[in-house]
Design a protein around this motif. Structure first.
Motif, PDB file in Angstrom:
ATOM      1  N   SER A   1     -10.805  11.237 -41.618  1.00  0.00           N
ATOM      2  CA  SER A   1     -10.202  12.507 -41.791  1.00  0.00           C
ATOM      3  C   SER A   1     -10.015  13.256 -40.460  1.00  0.00           C
ATOM      4  CB  SER A   1     -10.801  13.197 -43.080  1.00  0.00           C
ATOM      5  OG  SER A   1     -12.207  13.680 -42.534  1.00  0.00           O
ATOM      6  N   LEU A   2     -11.009  13.281 -39.804  1.00  0.00           N
ATOM      7  CA  LEU A   2     -10.855  13.969 -38.486  1.00  0.00           C
ATOM      8  C   LEU A   2      -9.880  13.459 -37.638  1.00  0.00           C
ATOM      9  CD1 LEU A   2     -14.710  14.339 -37.653  1.00  0.00           C
ATOM     10  CD2 LEU A   2     -13.111  16.156 -38.370  1.00  0.00           C
ATOM     11  N   ARG A   3      -9.905  12.077 -37.794  1.00  0.00           N
ATOM     12  CA  ARG A   3      -8.505  11.398 -36.754  1.00  0.00           C
ATOM     13  C   ARG A   3      -7.221  11.893 -37.585  1.00  0.00           C
ATOM     14  NH1 ARG A   3      -8.301   7.900 -32.707  1.00  0.00           N
ATOM     15  NH2 ARG A   3     -10.269   8.762 -32.127  1.00  0.00           N
TER      16      ARG A   3
ATOM     17  N   TRP B   1      -2.675  18.041 -36.315  1.00  0.00           N
ATOM     18  CA  TRP B   1      -2.311  19.185 -35.479  1.00  0.00           C
ATOM     19  C   TRP B   1      -1.617  18.701 -34.241  1.00  0.00           C
ATOM     20  CZ3 TRP B   1      -3.990  19.705 -30.329  1.00  0.00           C
ATOM     21  CH2 TRP B   1      -4.395  20.862 -29.695  1.00  0.00           C
ATOM     22  N   LEU B   2      -1.743  17.595 -33.575  1.00  0.00           N
ATOM     23  CA  LEU B   2      -0.706  17.212 -32.470  1.00  0.00           C
ATOM     24  C   LEU B   2       0.524  17.130 -32.881  1.00  0.00           C
ATOM     25  CD1 LEU B   2      -2.873  14.196 -31.039  1.00  0.00           C
ATOM     26  CD2 LEU B   2      -2.491  16.207 -29.921  1.00  0.00           C
ATOM     27  N   ALA B   3       0.993  16.621 -34.298  1.00  0.00           N
ATOM     28  CA  ALA B   3       2.360  16.515 -34.534  1.00  0.00           C
ATOM     29  C   ALA B   3       2.872  17.872 -34.903  1.00  0.00           C
ATOM     30  CB  ALA B   3       2.322  15.780 -35.915  1.00  0.00           C
ATOM     31  N   ARG B   4       2.063  18.890 -35.179  1.00  0.00           N
ATOM     32  CA  ARG B   4       2.705  20.264 -35.407  1.00  0.00           C
ATOM     33  C   ARG B   4       2.794  20.864 -33.951  1.00  0.00           C
ATOM     34  NH1 ARG B   4      -1.539  24.417 -37.860  1.00  0.00           N
ATOM     35  NH2 ARG B   4      -2.387  24.322 -35.742  1.00  0.00           N
ATOM     36  N   GLU B   5       1.740  20.669 -33.068  1.00  0.00           N
ATOM     37  CA  GLU B   5       1.796  21.360 -31.655  1.00  0.00           C
ATOM     38  C   GLU B   5       2.986  20.745 -30.825  1.00  0.00           C
ATOM     39  OE1 GLU B   5      -0.326  24.062 -30.623  1.00  0.00           O
ATOM     40  OE2 GLU B   5      -0.709  24.003 -32.710  1.00  0.00           O
ATOM     41  N   HIS B   6       3.492  19.445 -31.258  1.00  0.00           N
ATOM     42  CA  HIS B   6       4.316  19.060 -30.258  1.00  0.00           C
ATOM     43  C   HIS B   6       5.724  19.113 -30.856  1.00  0.00           C
ATOM     44  CE1 HIS B   6       2.063  17.400 -26.977  1.00  0.00           C
ATOM     45  NE2 HIS B   6       1.108  17.164 -27.855  1.00  0.00           N
ATOM     46  N   GLY B   7       5.694  19.702 -32.182  1.00  0.00           N
ATOM     47  CA  GLY B   7       7.339  19.825 -32.701  1.00  0.00           C
ATOM     48  C   GLY B   7       7.749  18.681 -33.633  1.00  0.00           C
ATOM     49  N   PHE B   8       6.837  17.773 -34.084  1.00  0.00           N
ATOM     50  CA  PHE B   8       7.237  16.698 -34.743  1.00  0.00           C
ATOM     51  C   PHE B   8       7.661  16.820 -36.194  1.00  0.00           C
ATOM     52  CE2 PHE B   8       4.609  14.043 -31.425  1.00  0.00           C
ATOM     53  CZ  PHE B   8       5.679  14.414 -30.152  1.00  0.00           C
ATOM     54  N   LEU B   9       7.220  17.848 -36.431  1.00  0.00           N
ATOM     55  CA  LEU B   9       7.300  18.286 -38.088  1.00  0.00           C
ATOM     56  C   LEU B   9       8.559  19.058 -38.530  1.00  0.00           C
ATOM     57  CD1 LEU B   9       3.800  19.224 -38.700  1.00  0.00           C
ATOM     58  CD2 LEU B   9       4.672  16.969 -39.248  1.00  0.00           C
ATOM     59  N   GLY B  10       9.373  19.261 -37.490  1.00  0.00           N
ATOM     60  CA  GLY B  10      10.473  20.209 -37.573  1.00  0.00           C
ATOM     61  C   GLY B  10      11.724  19.547 -38.015  1.00  0.00           C
ATOM     62  N   ASP B  11      11.855  18.493 -38.278  1.00  0.00           N
ATOM     63  CA  ASP B  11      13.106  18.104 -38.954  1.00  0.00           C
ATOM     64  C   ASP B  11      13.193  17.149 -40.133  1.00  0.00           C
ATOM     65  OD1 ASP B  11      12.489  15.365 -37.703  1.00  0.00           O
ATOM     66  OD2 ASP B  11      13.522  15.918 -36.126  1.00  0.00           O
ATOM     67  N   GLU B  12      14.188  16.538 -40.556  1.00  0.00           N
ATOM     68  CA  GLU B  12      13.822  15.579 -41.791  1.00  0.00           C
ATOM     69  C   GLU B  12      13.831  14.282 -41.250  1.00  0.00           C
ATOM     70  OE1 GLU B  12      13.165  16.648 -44.964  1.00  0.00           O
ATOM     71  OE2 GLU B  12      13.035  18.701 -43.785  1.00  0.00           O
TER      72      GLU B  12
ATOM     73  N   VAL C   1     -11.948  18.044 -34.301  1.00  0.00           N
ATOM     74  CA  VAL C   1     -10.636  17.613 -34.424  1.00  0.00           C
ATOM     75  C   VAL C   1      -9.855  17.602 -32.741  1.00  0.00           C
ATOM     76  CG1 VAL C   1      -8.260  18.445 -35.066  1.00  0.00           C
ATOM     77  CG2 VAL C   1     -10.437  18.409 -36.754  1.00  0.00           C
ATOM     78  N   ASP C   2     -10.713  18.474 -32.027  1.00  0.00           N
ATOM     79  CA  ASP C   2     -10.008  18.571 -30.723  1.00  0.00           C
ATOM     80  C   ASP C   2     -10.522  17.129 -29.938  1.00  0.00           C
ATOM     81  OD1 ASP C   2      -9.008  20.107 -28.427  1.00  0.00           O
ATOM     82  OD2 ASP C   2     -10.955  20.082 -27.566  1.00  0.00           O
ATOM     83  N   GLN C   3     -11.523  16.762 -30.351  1.00  0.00           N
ATOM     84  CA  GLN C   3     -12.296  15.672 -29.524  1.00  0.00           C
ATOM     85  C   GLN C   3     -11.364  14.336 -29.871  1.00  0.00           C
ATOM     86  OE1 GLN C   3     -14.725  14.999 -27.287  1.00  0.00           O
ATOM     87  NE2 GLN C   3     -13.493  13.356 -27.130  1.00  0.00           N
ATOM     88  N   HIS C   4     -10.942  14.209 -31.217  1.00  0.00           N
ATOM     89  CA  HIS C   4     -10.090  13.108 -31.792  1.00  0.00           C
ATOM     90  C   HIS C   4      -8.571  13.316 -31.068  1.00  0.00           C
ATOM     91  CE1 HIS C   4     -12.528  10.854 -34.845  1.00  0.00           C
ATOM     92  NE2 HIS C   4     -13.099  11.960 -34.657  1.00  0.00           N
ATOM     93  N   ALA C   5      -8.188  14.339 -31.018  1.00  0.00           N
ATOM     94  CA  ALA C   5      -7.117  14.563 -30.274  1.00  0.00           C
ATOM     95  C   ALA C   5      -6.957  14.414 -29.068  1.00  0.00           C
ATOM     96  CB  ALA C   5      -6.444  16.104 -30.481  1.00  0.00           C
ATOM     97  N   ALA C   6      -7.860  14.686 -28.155  1.00  0.00           N
ATOM     98  CA  ALA C   6      -8.124  14.307 -27.001  1.00  0.00           C
ATOM     99  C   ALA C   6      -8.220  12.581 -26.641  1.00  0.00           C
ATOM    100  CB  ALA C   6      -9.632  14.969 -26.112  1.00  0.00           C
ATOM    101  N   ASP C   7      -8.997  12.023 -27.656  1.00  0.00           N
ATOM    102  CA  ASP C   7      -8.795  10.824 -27.544  1.00  0.00           C
ATOM    103  C   ASP C   7      -7.509   9.954 -27.669  1.00  0.00           C
ATOM    104  OD1 ASP C   7     -11.652  10.622 -27.355  1.00  0.00           O
ATOM    105  OD2 ASP C   7     -12.093  10.114 -29.537  1.00  0.00           O
ATOM    106  N   LEU C   8      -6.582  10.509 -28.801  1.00  0.00           N
ATOM    107  CA  LEU C   8      -5.356  10.196 -28.995  1.00  0.00           C
ATOM    108  C   LEU C   8      -4.380  10.408 -27.598  1.00  0.00           C
ATOM    109  CD1 LEU C   8      -4.751  11.233 -32.530  1.00  0.00           C
ATOM    110  CD2 LEU C   8      -5.208   8.824 -31.589  1.00  0.00           C
ATOM    111  N   ARG C   9      -4.471  11.582 -27.036  1.00  0.00           N
ATOM    112  CA  ARG C   9      -3.840  11.913 -25.760  1.00  0.00           C
ATOM    113  C   ARG C   9      -4.364  11.120 -24.680  1.00  0.00           C
ATOM    114  NH1 ARG C   9      -4.881  17.586 -27.276  1.00  0.00           N
ATOM    115  NH2 ARG C   9      -6.841  17.261 -26.219  1.00  0.00           N
ATOM    116  N   ASP C  10      -5.454  10.480 -24.468  1.00  0.00           N
ATOM    117  CA  ASP C  10      -5.911   9.474 -23.496  1.00  0.00           C
ATOM    118  C   ASP C  10      -5.423   7.949 -23.766  1.00  0.00           C
ATOM    119  OD1 ASP C  10      -7.172  11.623 -22.222  1.00  0.00           O
ATOM    120  OD2 ASP C  10      -9.042  11.218 -22.805  1.00  0.00           O
TER     121      ASP C  10
END
Length: 103
Positions: free
Chosen positions: A81-83, A89-100, A37-46
């Motif tokens: 599924s990994l992507r 994971w990225l949405a949670r870490e960046h706070g994108f899930l906190g509102d409606e 999952v970390d590898q997929h997250a790194a691909d998205l960040r890049d």
């Protein structure tokens, strides 16, 4: 994973309910899953800036393609599924899930 109503209206919330919560919990016990999952997250960040709108647009396009291909989540880690878990994971870490708000 079945593409029920709402996946395109609020994709982050839909994905977390359909796959994300279970997959993120699984990461606590599976170091190999964390690494993949970390590898997929790194691909998205890049690939693009990680803001709510851009990641949401990416997720909508990716889910739409998976839907058209007839992909189903079997519970086993595969590239889609990994992507999707990385997006959760990225949405949670960046706070994108906190509102409606959609997406």
């Amino acid at each position: 994973m079945v593409f029920e109503d709402g996946w395109a209206v609020a994709p982050f919330r839909w994905l977390m309910n359909a796959l994300g919560h279970a997959q993120l919990a699984r990461m606590d016990a599976e170091p190999g899953l964390v690494a993949a999952v970390d590898q997929h997250a790194a691909d998205l960040r890049d690939a693009f800036p990680l803001d709510r709108e851009t990641l949401g647009d990416y997720l909508l396009g990716f889910l739409d393609e998976l839907r058209h291909r007839g992909w189903t989540f079997t519970g086993e880690p595969d590239a889609p599924s990994l992507r999707l878990t990385a997006v959760c994971w990225l949405a949670r870490e960046h706070g994108f899930l906190g509102d409606e708000l959609p997406a």
